[in-house]
Design a protein around this motif. Structure first.
Motif, PDB file in Angstrom:
ATOM      1  N   MET A   1       0.973  -1.120  -0.059  1.00  0.00           N
ATOM      2  CA  MET A   1      -0.038   0.140  -0.118  1.00  0.00           C
ATOM      3  C   MET A   1       0.930   1.275  -0.170  1.00  0.00           C
ATOM      4  SD  MET A   1      -2.893   1.274   2.784  1.00  0.00           S
ATOM      5  CE  MET A   1      -1.684   1.975   3.802  1.00  0.00           C
ATOM      6  N   LYS A   2       0.563   2.171  -0.648  1.00  0.00           N
ATOM      7  CA  LYS A   2       1.331   3.367  -0.695  1.00  0.00           C
ATOM      8  C   LYS A   2       0.202   4.514  -1.224  1.00  0.00           C
ATOM      9  CE  LYS A   2       5.430   5.523  -2.932  1.00  0.00           C
ATOM     10  NZ  LYS A   2       6.555   5.139  -3.610  1.00  0.00           N
ATOM     11  N   GLU A  36      -7.347   1.986   4.687  1.00  0.00           N
ATOM     12  CA  GLU A  36      -7.659   1.117   3.364  1.00  0.00           C
ATOM     13  C   GLU A  36      -7.560   2.022   2.131  1.00  0.00           C
ATOM     14  OE1 GLU A  36     -11.121  -1.061   3.781  1.00  0.00           O
ATOM     15  OE2 GLU A  36     -10.949  -2.192   1.946  1.00  0.00           O
ATOM     16  N   ALA A  37      -6.425   1.625   1.380  1.00  0.00           N
ATOM     17  CA  ALA A  37      -6.492   2.506   0.000  1.00  0.00           C
ATOM     18  C   ALA A  37      -6.553   1.785  -1.259  1.00  0.00           C
ATOM     19  CB  ALA A  37      -4.768   3.073  -0.136  1.00  0.00           C
ATOM     20  N   THR A  38      -7.516   2.334  -2.031  1.00  0.00           N
ATOM     21  CA  THR A  38      -8.270   1.950  -3.425  1.00  0.00           C
ATOM     22  C   THR A  38      -8.096   3.041  -4.160  1.00  0.00           C
ATOM     23  OG1 THR A  38     -10.339   2.919  -2.798  1.00  0.00           O
ATOM     24  CG2 THR A  38     -10.054   0.614  -2.190  1.00  0.00           C
ATOM     25  N   GLU A  71      -1.280   3.323  -4.263  1.00  0.00           N
ATOM     26  CA  GLU A  71      -0.993   1.800  -4.617  1.00  0.00           C
ATOM     27  C   GLU A  71      -1.833   1.018  -3.667  1.00  0.00           C
ATOM     28  OE1 GLU A  71       3.179   0.857  -4.596  1.00  0.00           O
ATOM     29  OE2 GLU A  71       3.714   2.219  -5.911  1.00  0.00           O
ATOM     30  N   PRO A  72      -3.168   0.464  -4.158  1.00  0.00           N
ATOM     31  CA  PRO A  72      -4.104  -0.057  -3.084  1.00  0.00           C
ATOM     32  C   PRO A  72      -3.369  -1.010  -2.458  1.00  0.00           C
ATOM     33  CG  PRO A  72      -4.803  -0.213  -5.449  1.00  0.00           C
ATOM     34  CD  PRO A  72      -3.498   0.392  -5.606  1.00  0.00           C
ATOM     35  N   GLY A  73      -3.996  -1.101  -1.023  1.00  0.00           N
ATOM     36  CA  GLY A  73      -3.725  -1.818  -0.110  1.00  0.00           C
ATOM     37  C   GLY A  73      -4.171  -1.693   1.298  1.00  0.00           C
ATOM     38  N   SER A  74      -4.003  -2.606   2.467  1.00  0.00           N
ATOM     39  CA  SER A  74      -4.678  -1.940   3.598  1.00  0.00           C
ATOM     40  C   SER A  74      -3.922  -2.312   4.851  1.00  0.00           C
ATOM     41  CB  SER A  74      -5.934  -2.477   3.785  1.00  0.00           C
ATOM     42  OG  SER A  74      -5.920  -3.954   3.634  1.00  0.00           O
TER      43      SER A  74
END
Lengths: 380, 380
Positions: A1-2, A36-38, A71-74
């Motif tokens: 994630m970023k 949480e990044a989407t 950059e999606p992730g959590s």
């Protein structure tokens, strides 16, 4: 994630979500905040199992970019440190990055924080409510409903159901009622046509949930959607998702408490009465739970007194616009009276008494939507 | 006793005098406030035997009338209620009257308080200091002296003498020194000629007394008179009389603690360093008493780091104006460093190190009157 995010927006969301996070929870991961990044933006989640809050920061809104380089992730971060870190970052732009070993880097200007994260997979999933029982109200009206009732909930766990606010929808009318069995506060508002087929009367929302919700909601005329299921309630705006459990049990029928006759009617300036009771309460603090006495006098005068033999006494006359009906001497809790007067938005209030031993009503002089009831205190 | 007084002036004086009144005193009458009316004005007195404060409200000052209709007399009122009563009175004019049975009436507008007073004859007399040891300083300079030293007094009673600030007068120079044996703060100011024959070096004023005095004094360039006897100190302005006991014992000689050489000199922006240490301290809170590490780097860079294995670490580089001398790695308490930097009024500070295990000095870059010393923390 970023991702790279604007600090002020991140700070606002962090503060909202923190209202659901408790360090005393029995589920260790709930002491953390889920991030949480989407591709749409960044979502923060906090929960103490009673209340769950999600706050969303969109990638861009109204042409203003809030989140970049996503950059999606959590990840789950320890909530104990994260708010202070964000608040004290040196620059307006913040970069948050998580590596494969759950190490989180937070960079802003030349400052760099490295925190140990926790796997977001271990964070409990929030329930997805599916219900037909939904309606909308303007946010500022909901805030009024909360402010004008929630102070009257019981703080004692003797009757847990009374620690909540009873929300009812009937005949396109939304009402909030709270009582601790010594006083009652209620507020109604009409609903729009969409609520035609909606009707429920035993939804009881924990007072604490409403207090936190009220802190998070800013004054706004935009709408908030309220959805109710058997044991949960969801308040939802564009970027906020506020879920609370409901209280179990039957809320007592309160309408029969409201006296239907008036023996003495007083119409009086809200602020003058409030301040004079505040003064009378000064010396009553240690004496029978801040009890003050109200006596009707001639010439539309109301006398407010309190007496604590060891300390002293206070006497004050306040001029009322109207004093009608029987003469009256009545004692009541100064705190309850001040709580009621403080939430009145009108310059004047009507107080309807039905004798010294009967509950009395306080209403705004220009509005039938607010009703406050207080039980007197017996003094001999 | 009877008089009519302006509420705002009465409120200011009551608030000042309250700073000496404690509800935990062993002498019951000292939980009260003495009120004394003379033809000159009204004097309020409070005391906890360590500190005594008198505040005087003149009958008139600069053509403005503050007190009227004075019938001289005195009374002692319970201090627990009096400040709130005065604050909440409805009108700007207040009438206070005492009858022969020590009943006190306080009237303002239509509000009337009746309090039980106590005989002022039972209130202890404040000592009248007679001393030749007097000098004057501007109030705002005295406030600087207090603010820049008092934070460094010891909060532990292990060595009671260190809970005070050592005040010295020598060679027409006034100095305040405080140390808790881990750090030291000192500030000097030159005295005017009047202090030619004055010299003392073992006056130790309780830190608490100075903190309270600093709260009472407003920023002003007017003078305050300081008089010292063997066991008491008096601070006196036109309408204020602030008396404190002094601490018994010999204050340690601190001058030999000051290193006389510098191996590494850093000149750096005060605020940038303060903020970067504040950030580094965030994760150091639970780890060895908020210890942060400072390392000199190439190109005039200073690296500030902290590391708490369970939580994470912080790294930040700050650009310094000057980095001269030996390379250095040193650890110290973030709290002590922030305390020192916060009281600096200059944009830049000089930090003089004499090795990782030796005390270091912090001084303003344009002022020799302030000196702060901090002992490093050993880390391996």
């Amino acid at each position: 994630m970023k991702f790279t995010i604007q600090r002020d927006q991140l700070m606002d969301s962090v503060q909202d979500v923190m209202k659901a996070i408790s360090s005393r929870t029995t589920i260790p991961i709930l002491t953390g905040m889920k991030i949480e990044a989407t591709t749409e933006g960044v979502k923060l989640t906090g929960s103490d199992s009673d209340i769950s809050i999600e706050s969303f920061i969109p990638r861009e809104d109204d042409g203003i970019v809030y989140v970049e380089n996503i950059e999606p992730g959590s990840i789950v971060l320890q909530a104990k440190y994260f708010p202070d870190i964000v608040r004290k970052l040196p620059q307006q732009t913040v970069e948050i990055e998580v590596d494969d070993h759950l190490n989180v880097s937070i960079r802003s200007g030349s400052a760099e924080f490295h925190l140990n994260g926790q796997d977001a997979e271990e964070y409990p999933h929030l329930p997805q409510l599916s219900t037909e029982q939904s309606f909308e109200v303007p946010i500022d009206l909901l805030k009024d409903l909360i402010r004008q009732t929630v102070f009257a909930v019981s703080t004692s766990e003797t009757r847990p159901i009374l620690t909540g606010v009873n929300m009812k929808v009937e005949d396109e009318n939304l009402s909030f009622v709270a009582t601790d069995s010594h006083r009652l506060a209620s507020r109604d508002i009409p609903l729009k046509e969409q609520a035609q087929n909606l009707s429920f009367n035993n939804v009881v929302i924990p007072g604490k949930s409403l207090t936190e919700l009220n802190k998070i909601l800013g004054d706004s005329q935009e709408s908030i959607v309220i959805s109710v299921t058997e044991n949960q309630i969801l308040f939802r705006t564009k970027n906020l998702y506020f879920l609370s459990r409901l209280l179990d049990g039957n809320y007592p029928e309160t309408s029969r408490l409201i006296p239907d006759q008036t023996k003495t009617l007083v119409t009086i300036d809200t602020k003058e009465l409030l301040q004079s009771i505040d003064r009378a309460a000064l010396l009553a603090k240690e004496n029978r739970n801040s009890v003050v006495k109200l006596t009707t006098k001639e010439n539309n005068q109301i006398e407010i007194t309190s007496n604590s033999p060891e300390i002293g006494k206070v006497v004050e006359e306040v001029h009322a616009e109207v004093v009608e009906g029987e003469d009256l001497k009545i004692s009541f809790s100064a705190k309850y009276m001040m709580d009621s007067l403080k939430i009145m938005d009108t310059d004047k209030v009507h107080i309807q008494f039905t004798g010294a031993m009967r509950p009395f009503l306080i209403r705004p002089n220009e509005d039938e939507q607010i009703l406050q009831l207080i039980l007197p205190v017996r003094t001999y």
